[in-house]
Design an enzyme around this catalytic site. Structure first.
Site, PDB file in Angstrom:
ATOM      1  N   GLU A   1      -7.436   5.954  17.347  1.00 32.13           N
ATOM      2  CA  GLU A   1      -8.790   5.860  16.814  1.00 32.13           C
ATOM      3  C   GLU A   1      -9.804   5.369  17.844  1.00 32.13           C
ATOM      4  OE1 GLU A   1      -7.466   4.905  12.216  1.00 32.13           O
ATOM      5  OE2 GLU A   1      -8.896   3.577  13.182  1.00 32.13           O
TER       6      GLU A   1
ATOM      7  N   CYS B   1      -4.146   0.484   6.170  1.00 32.88           N
ATOM      8  CA  CYS B   1      -3.646  -0.882   6.368  1.00 32.88           C
ATOM      9  C   CYS B   1      -3.387  -1.186   7.845  1.00 32.88           C
ATOM     10  CB  CYS B   1      -2.398  -1.132   5.525  1.00 32.88           C
ATOM     11  SG  CYS B   1      -1.032  -0.042   5.881  1.00 32.88           S
ATOM     12  N   HIS B   2      -3.245  -0.164   8.682  1.00 34.18           N
ATOM     13  CA  HIS B   2      -3.012  -0.403  10.114  1.00 34.18           C
ATOM     14  C   HIS B   2      -4.230  -1.026  10.795  1.00 34.18           C
ATOM     15  CE1 HIS B   2      -4.902   3.577   9.996  1.00 34.18           C
ATOM     16  NE2 HIS B   2      -5.303   3.346  11.235  1.00 34.18           N
TER      17      HIS B   2
ATOM     18  N   ASN C   1       0.851  -1.184   0.000  1.00 33.86           N
ATOM     19  CA  ASN C   1       0.000   0.000   0.000  1.00 33.86           C
ATOM     20  C   ASN C   1       0.895   1.245   0.000  1.00 33.86           C
ATOM     21  OD1 ASN C   1      -1.680   2.130   0.717  1.00 33.86           O
ATOM     22  ND2 ASN C   1      -2.406   1.196   2.603  1.00 33.86           N
TER      23      ASN C   1
END
Length: 107
Positions: free
Chosen positions: A91, A72-73, A64
């Site tokens: 997040e 992608c994390h 990516n």
């Protein structure tokens, strides 16, 4: 083909398979996680195949080119675990249900 779902117009360079995986990454909601296996199952269903390799999906995730925008994390169980944990924590993901292996290739 349908553009990557995002508020930003994205045009990462990669083959059709990688593009499909990256579009799936864009569908992972903020603050949530998924696995390589779940992505592989979703991709197999999209492509009308009985199965898909989680390792192949992991390879596409790893390539990516704009990982902070194409999230992608949010795919757990791969390299860069410390950075992933910091981003997921930011997040608001509940990390107590996750474990970090001490050794092995799942990092």
């Amino acid at each position: 083909e349908k553009p990557m779902p995002s508020e930003l117009p994205l045009c990462p360079i990669g083959g059709e398979f990688r593009q499909r995986v990256w579009r799936l990454l864009c569908q992972i909601p903020y603050g949530e996680t998924t696995t390589y296996g779940a992505l592989a199952r979703a991709l197999a269903a999209q492509m009308g195949r009985p199965s898909m390799s989680s390792q192949a999906v992991g390879g596409a995730v790893g390539h990516n080119p704009i990982s902070i925008i194409i999230p992608c994390h949010r795919v757990v169980g791969s390299g860069g675990i410390a950075a992933k944990l910091r981003l997921l924590e930011h997040e608001g993901v509940e990390l107590s249900r996750l474990s970090v292996p001490k050794r092995g290739t799942a990092l």
